[in-house]
Design a protein around this motif. Structure first.
Motif, PDB file in Angstrom:
ATOM      1  N   SER A  91       0.815  -1.215   0.000  1.00 13.14           N
ATOM      2  CA  SER A  91       0.000   0.000   0.000  1.00 13.14           C
ATOM      3  C   SER A  91       0.847   1.263   0.000  1.00 13.14           C
ATOM      4  N   ASP A  92       2.128   1.140   0.380  1.00  7.04           N
ATOM      5  CA  ASP A  92       3.010   2.312   0.408  1.00  7.04           C
ATOM      6  C   ASP A  92       4.435   1.841   0.168  1.00  7.04           C
ATOM      7  N   VAL A  93       5.179   2.585  -0.665  1.00  6.02           N
ATOM      8  CA  VAL A  93       6.530   2.188  -1.045  1.00  6.02           C
ATOM      9  C   VAL A  93       7.480   3.359  -0.827  1.00  6.02           C
ATOM     10  N   LEU A  94       8.581   3.116  -0.123  1.00  2.69           N
ATOM     11  CA  LEU A  94       9.607   4.122   0.118  1.00  2.69           C
ATOM     12  C   LEU A  94      10.781   3.904  -0.839  1.00  2.69           C
ATOM     13  N   HIS A 102       1.764   1.134  -7.595  1.00  7.58           N
ATOM     14  CA  HIS A 102       1.648  -0.058  -6.764  1.00  7.58           C
ATOM     15  C   HIS A 102       0.171  -0.393  -6.633  1.00  7.58           C
ATOM     16  N   ASP A 104      -1.776  -1.676  -3.896  1.00  7.52           N
ATOM     17  CA  ASP A 104      -2.583  -1.479  -2.674  1.00  7.52           C
ATOM     18  C   ASP A 104      -3.329  -2.739  -2.259  1.00  7.52           C
ATOM     19  N   ASP A 107      -1.706  -4.153   3.408  1.00  8.09           N
ATOM     20  CA  ASP A 107      -1.499  -2.922   4.173  1.00  8.09           C
ATOM     21  C   ASP A 107      -0.122  -2.914   4.833  1.00  8.09           C
ATOM     22  N   THR A 109       3.996  -0.928   4.477  1.00  6.61           N
ATOM     23  CA  THR A 109       4.948  -0.004   3.868  1.00  6.61           C
ATOM     24  C   THR A 109       6.256  -0.744   3.667  1.00  6.61           C
ATOM     25  N   ARG A 111      10.301  -0.746   1.997  1.00  7.64           N
ATOM     26  CA  ARG A 111      11.415   0.083   1.528  1.00  7.64           C
ATOM     27  C   ARG A 111      12.133  -0.671   0.421  1.00  7.64           C
ATOM     28  N   ARG A 148       6.447  -0.961   7.894  1.00  8.23           N
ATOM     29  CA  ARG A 148       5.202  -0.787   8.660  1.00  8.23           C
ATOM     30  C   ARG A 148       4.258  -1.918   8.308  1.00  8.23           C
TER      31      ARG A 148
END
Length: 205
Positions: A91-94, A102, A104, A107, A109, A111, A148
């Protein structure tokens, strides 16, 4: 498509496609390559292999698979992503490009390239929750880690020792499974067996 021998697609735009196809077939599934929306509609589950995540995200858009894949995942299509596949499912990429896509589907994060460059690739033994038997040999190649974990996500494995000790490298949320490492490279089929069992439960016969 049946509960006993589900049809599982392997996204075949880049990466370890043949290795995942062989692993899924060994586990009693019928594995097929997915390169276009019509092929996606015919599968009970999808594997997103390792590769280069930003390239794969551009190719998903280019071949018209990005939105159909997002839609099927939102409808509950079982999915497993290894390495770049984990990045795409997150859901989130650093540390990625601002124009990267991406999906989603889980849930977390992640890296990107968290363990460093190709020369810093490594192997280790992991205890993976829900998988019986001895530790699993895990191959990490320019791998992500999970920074996360959402409330509904189960942590299946963490790095046991070294500078990255405690980092989360395998997770599951409902019908979605993801790992930082490449089980298709070792001959250990237990993670693929877990995913095939998840697809059997979700296929409905």
């Amino acid at each position: 498509m049946s509960r006993e021998q589900p049809t599982i697609g392997v996204l075949a735009l880049q990466g370890d496609v043949r290795e995942h196809v062989a692993a899924l077939n060994d586990c009693g599934a019928t594995a097929v390559a997915v390169r276009r929306p019509s092929e996606l509609h015919a599968v009970d589950g999808i594997v997103i292999p390792g590769g280069e995540s930003t390239t794969m995200s551009r190719l998903l858009e280019l071949v018209g698979l990005l939105d159909p894949l997002r839609a099927r995942l939102a409808q509950g299509l079982p999915a497993y992503g290894s390495c770049a596949g984990m990045i795409l499912l997150a859901s989130d990429v650093l540390d990625t490009r601002p124009d990267a896509h991406h999906l989603d589907a889980i849930d977390i994060t992640v890296r990107r390239n968290a363990f460093g460059r190709q020369v810093q690739s490594f192997e280790t033994d992991l205890d993976v929750r829900t998988i019986n038997g001895p530790p699993m040999r895990a191959v990490f190649i320019r791998a992500p880690w999970v920074e996360r974990v959402g409330a509904g996500v189960e942590v299946l494995a963490t790095v046991p020792d070294g500078p990255a000790a405690g980092r989360v490298v395998a997770v599951r949320q409902g019908a979605v499974l993801a790992s930082s490492f490449h089980p298709e490279m070792t001959g250990d089929r237990r993670l693929h067996e877990l995913f095939v069992s998840m697809v059997r439960v979700g296929s409905g016969g």
